[in-house]
Motif scaffolding. Sequence first.
Motif, PDB file in Angstrom:
ATOM      1  N   GLY A 214      15.732 -34.295 -35.242  1.00  0.00           N
ATOM      2  CA  GLY A 214      14.494 -34.848 -34.702  1.00  0.00           C
ATOM      3  C   GLY A 214      14.154 -36.216 -35.234  1.00  0.00           C
ATOM      4  O   GLY A 214      12.992 -36.635 -35.171  1.00  0.00           O
ATOM      5  N   VAL A 215      15.152 -36.952 -35.729  1.00  0.00           N
ATOM      6  CA  VAL A 215      14.921 -38.282 -36.292  1.00  0.00           C
ATOM      7  C   VAL A 215      15.553 -39.325 -35.375  1.00  0.00           C
ATOM      8  O   VAL A 215      16.750 -39.245 -35.079  1.00  0.00           O
TER       9      VAL A 215
ATOM     10  N   PRO B 250      33.613 -35.964 -35.060  1.00  0.00           N
ATOM     11  CA  PRO B 250      33.154 -35.462 -33.748  1.00  0.00           C
ATOM     12  C   PRO B 250      32.699 -34.008 -33.832  1.00  0.00           C
ATOM     13  O   PRO B 250      33.341 -33.166 -34.479  1.00  0.00           O
ATOM     14  N   GLY B 251      31.566 -33.741 -33.213  1.00  0.00           N
ATOM     15  CA  GLY B 251      31.056 -32.377 -33.157  1.00  0.00           C
ATOM     16  C   GLY B 251      30.055 -32.011 -34.229  1.00  0.00           C
ATOM     17  O   GLY B 251      29.356 -30.998 -34.097  1.00  0.00           O
ATOM     18  N   LEU B 252      29.965 -32.805 -35.300  1.00  0.00           N
ATOM     19  CA  LEU B 252      28.995 -32.489 -36.352  1.00  0.00           C
ATOM     20  C   LEU B 252      27.630 -33.068 -36.000  1.00  0.00           C
ATOM     21  O   LEU B 252      27.543 -34.173 -35.451  1.00  0.00           O
ATOM     22  N   PRO B 253      26.537 -32.357 -36.295  1.00  0.00           N
ATOM     23  CA  PRO B 253      25.196 -32.860 -35.972  1.00  0.00           C
ATOM     24  C   PRO B 253      24.815 -34.052 -36.818  1.00  0.00           C
ATOM     25  O   PRO B 253      25.368 -34.280 -37.905  1.00  0.00           O
ATOM     26  N   GLY B 254      23.829 -34.829 -36.317  1.00  0.00           N
ATOM     27  CA  GLY B 254      23.378 -36.017 -37.021  1.00  0.00           C
ATOM     28  C   GLY B 254      21.876 -36.132 -37.038  1.00  0.00           C
ATOM     29  O   GLY B 254      21.153 -35.122 -36.964  1.00  0.00           O
TER      30      GLY B 254
ATOM     31  N   HIS C  23      13.448 -38.672 -44.057  1.00  0.00           N
ATOM     32  CA  HIS C  23      12.841 -37.916 -42.964  1.00  0.00           C
ATOM     33  C   HIS C  23      13.727 -36.735 -42.590  1.00  0.00           C
ATOM     34  O   HIS C  23      13.237 -35.624 -42.341  1.00  0.00           O
ATOM     35  N   ALA C  24      15.044 -36.956 -42.560  1.00  0.00           N
ATOM     36  CA  ALA C  24      15.981 -35.886 -42.223  1.00  0.00           C
ATOM     37  C   ALA C  24      15.933 -34.763 -43.259  1.00  0.00           C
ATOM     38  O   ALA C  24      16.024 -33.573 -42.910  1.00  0.00           O
TER      39      ALA C  24
ATOM     40  N   GLY D 105      13.332 -33.823 -44.962  1.00  0.00           N
ATOM     41  CA  GLY D 105      12.149 -33.024 -44.652  1.00  0.00           C
ATOM     42  C   GLY D 105      12.389 -32.070 -43.498  1.00  0.00           C
ATOM     43  O   GLY D 105      11.928 -30.912 -43.523  1.00  0.00           O
ATOM     44  N   SER D 106      13.131 -32.513 -42.485  1.00  0.00           N
ATOM     45  CA  SER D 106      13.436 -31.648 -41.342  1.00  0.00           C
ATOM     46  C   SER D 106      14.354 -30.504 -41.749  1.00  0.00           C
ATOM     47  O   SER D 106      14.207 -29.373 -41.267  1.00  0.00           O
ATOM     48  N   ILE D 107      15.317 -30.782 -42.629  1.00  0.00           N
ATOM     49  CA  ILE D 107      16.231 -29.736 -43.081  1.00  0.00           C
ATOM     50  C   ILE D 107      15.478 -28.658 -43.854  1.00  0.00           C
ATOM     51  O   ILE D 107      15.710 -27.462 -43.673  1.00  0.00           O
ATOM     52  N   ILE D 108      14.554 -29.070 -44.712  1.00  0.00           N
ATOM     53  CA  ILE D 108      13.797 -28.102 -45.510  1.00  0.00           C
ATOM     54  C   ILE D 108      12.946 -27.205 -44.617  1.00  0.00           C
ATOM     55  O   ILE D 108      12.834 -25.994 -44.847  1.00  0.00           O
ATOM     56  N   SER D 109      12.346 -27.777 -43.587  1.00  0.00           N
ATOM     57  CA  SER D 109      11.425 -27.019 -42.745  1.00  0.00           C
ATOM     58  C   SER D 109      12.126 -26.147 -41.714  1.00  0.00           C
ATOM     59  O   SER D 109      11.473 -25.321 -41.072  1.00  0.00           O
ATOM     60  N   ASP D 110      13.430 -26.280 -41.542  1.00  0.00           N
ATOM     61  CA  ASP D 110      14.159 -25.522 -40.528  1.00  0.00           C
ATOM     62  C   ASP D 110      15.229 -24.680 -41.212  1.00  0.00           C
ATOM     63  O   ASP D 110      16.244 -25.203 -41.683  1.00  0.00           O
ATOM     64  N   SER D 111      15.032 -23.377 -41.252  1.00  0.00           N
ATOM     65  CA  SER D 111      15.987 -22.483 -41.914  1.00  0.00           C
ATOM     66  C   SER D 111      17.317 -22.420 -41.187  1.00  0.00           C
ATOM     67  O   SER D 111      18.334 -22.015 -41.770  1.00  0.00           O
ATOM     68  N   ALA D 112      17.343 -22.839 -39.920  1.00  0.00           N
ATOM     69  CA  ALA D 112      18.590 -22.806 -39.153  1.00  0.00           C
ATOM     70  C   ALA D 112      19.595 -23.845 -39.641  1.00  0.00           C
ATOM     71  O   ALA D 112      20.772 -23.799 -39.257  1.00  0.00           O
ATOM     72  N   THR D 113      19.165 -24.778 -40.465  1.00  0.00           N
ATOM     73  CA  THR D 113      20.072 -25.806 -40.980  1.00  0.00           C
ATOM     74  C   THR D 113      20.906 -25.308 -42.157  1.00  0.00           C
ATOM     75  O   THR D 113      21.825 -26.005 -42.597  1.00  0.00           O
TER      76      THR D 113
END
Length: 363
Positions: free
Chosen positions: A327-328, A318-322, A235-236, A238-246
């Motif tokens: 959105g998962v 610490p500080g890195l996104p997860g 699922h993550a 899929g979210s990375i592919i759809s969001d260019s900000a990643t």
Amino acid sequence: MVSTRLLLQLAPVLRLPQATRSITSLAKRGKGGRSSFSGVVATVFGGPGFLGRYVVNRLGRVGSQVVVPYRGDEHDYRYLKPMGDLGQIVFVKYDLRDPESVYKAVKHSNVVINLVGRDYETRNFSFTDVNVNGARTIAEACQAAGVKRLIHFSALNATSDSPSQFLQTKAQGEELVREVFPTATVVRPADTYGHEDRFLHYYASLRVFPFGVIPVMSGADQTTKRPVYVGDIAHAVGSIISDSATAGKTYELAGATEYPLPELIQYIYRVMYRQCTVTPLPRALYRFVSSLMELNPFVPYMTRDIATRLHLSNTPTPGLPGLEDLGVTPTHLEDVAINFIRRYRNFMDFDHPIEETHPNRPS
């Protein structure tokens, strides 16, 4: 053959667009499901593997075209065919040591996902061959082919000074990928569980030891795990592919709950309706037995490097996104563990409910 004039006369009836009347214009577009086209053409290296099959399924169900490079025979990938609409899952033969075959696998894609990896070294591929040289080859092919997005899978706790050679080479691979493809998205998953995992199933398979003794390394009581569900990782992606900000970011994917390793093992055996006694062994003895098991000429059940990683804590940076930043909502192990572990029960206990649904969590 039907004349062009007749096609023009039938256009209002057939509802063909006036600008073009090619067959492709009749195809559905947008994110309407597996029979539509999402606009994503993805090459998934490592698609036939444990994590790869979930990623391919996630892409196929939203109408993505997926290229799956493989190096075995058709029995290694045949179960991937129904995961997309007819003709949407394409298989190409490649060799990780052959840059030309890697380039051919990515040249038509706008997204490339590198899931290549294995828990143990083989006679043909070392950790360096796969995690370092292979990662660089894929990144260079993506750069040469003009691929827009590269998602590179590493591992949680991958550092250059790790006691695990696997984690050391994963860290080296990350650095090379970032040098060649600066906008690559790096994903570091924790210990992953699912139907085909080598985490929950490893501990469940130790039921063969007499008197319910489950051996661990001395000091295992200080080890904590945050296992992540394989479906959440897919699922993550899929979210990375759809969001260019990643693009260009590093994500560490770990479960929501931290479990002490001995208590996690005890929970697994409660779900199995079996007794167990977690027994620490001297580190030297544990590694000696692991070194003997490395001699298995087929799939080694245990190696010294696997033993080391099993006893390393899952510690996110610490500080890195997860997962939550993508959105998962992380799946709790207690909610789904029975789906993977029930088969290890005795036949008389197979249908029993779980009496204790939660391992002892740290305060």
